[in-house]
Design a protein around this motif. Structure first.
Motif: not given
Length: 241
Positions: A71-89, A121-126
């Motif tokens: 969950t990425l929480q902002h004062e105006d919205f919530k962005l939930v990354l339901l599933n995520m694959d990350v490549i970095s190493l 999933r994005f929920l909030g106000k822009i």
């Protein structure tokens, strides 16, 4: 054909080999008694193998890193990354490395690119728009500089050799401009070519640290656990060889 050369990292009797081309970007010469340099160099060489997995050490592939419900929480919205694959190493680079033997700590900075993808999933106000949508996402940045301060202790294995047991860590990070793409974020009255849509996509970077921290938290925890396992598999004398 590139001439094969033997790398100095010995892991449980197995000798990694790589071509000149594969290590050309990390050509670092260490002095004979510079343990910090040797440890950093050996870890640098080991990263791609750790990412792909080392069956001989009982280590499964470390990439892609897989996370759910971040969950990425902002004062105006919530962005939930339901599933995520990350490549970095694989492409991480050591910028510095220091071991304090008196305090039993390691401090180092890694510079890593990051690519992530999955469902959101994005929920909030822009601005004036209420948004409640979901779809595919991509996240990408060329550089995340993460500084680790790790507490460790020496322990003796059943084979009589000494190993490092990593006990805990603190970290800080610095993030370059981040690109976040959210498919299907706007629908209905806002078309993808709308100037507002273009403006919004170009201004994610203003909240990059705020948005990036939850991803940094879980990624650094994951990296620490992988490094912890690796250190418990490889004797100290081989890591600083």
């Amino acid at each position: 054909m590139f001439k094969k050369i033997c790398l100095t990292l010995l892991i449980s009797g197995y000798l990694f080999e790589a071509s000149n081309a594969s290590i050309a970007s990390y050509n670092k010469v260490c002095k004979a008694h510079d343990r910090d340099c040797r440890l950093a160099s050996n870890l640098q060489i080991a990263f791609p193998y750790i990412a792909d997995g080392i069956p001989e050490l009982g280590m499964p592939p470390a990439e892609p890193m897989k996370f759910e419900n971040v969950t990425l929480q902002h004062e105006d919205f919530k962005l939930v990354l339901l599933n995520m694959d990350v490549i970095s190493l694989k492409k991480c680079k050591f910028l510095d490395f220091n071991q304090n033997e008196v305090e039993s700590t390691f401090k180092f900075t890694l510079d890593c690119p990051l690519k992530a993808s999955g469902k959101y999933r994005f929920l909030g106000k822009i601005f004036i728009f209420d948004v409640d949508n979901e779809g595919d996402f991509t996240i990408q940045t060329d550089s995340v500089k993460t500084t680790f301060d790790i507490k460790a202790e020496e322990t003796q294995g059943t084979d009589g050799k000494k190993y490092w047991n990593l006990l805990g860590y603190n970290y800080s990070f610095d993030l370059e401009k981040i690109h976040i793409g959210l498919d299907n974020l706007f629908s209905g009255d806002i078309e993808p070519n709308n100037p507002f849509f273009t403006f919004f996509n170009k201004n994610w970077s203003s909240s990059s640290i705020e948005i990036g921290k939850p991803i940094a938290d879980i990624s650094t925890q994951y990296f620490f656990e992988v490094l912890q396992t690796f250190f418990l598999r490889v004797p100290i004398d081989q890591l600083v060889y």
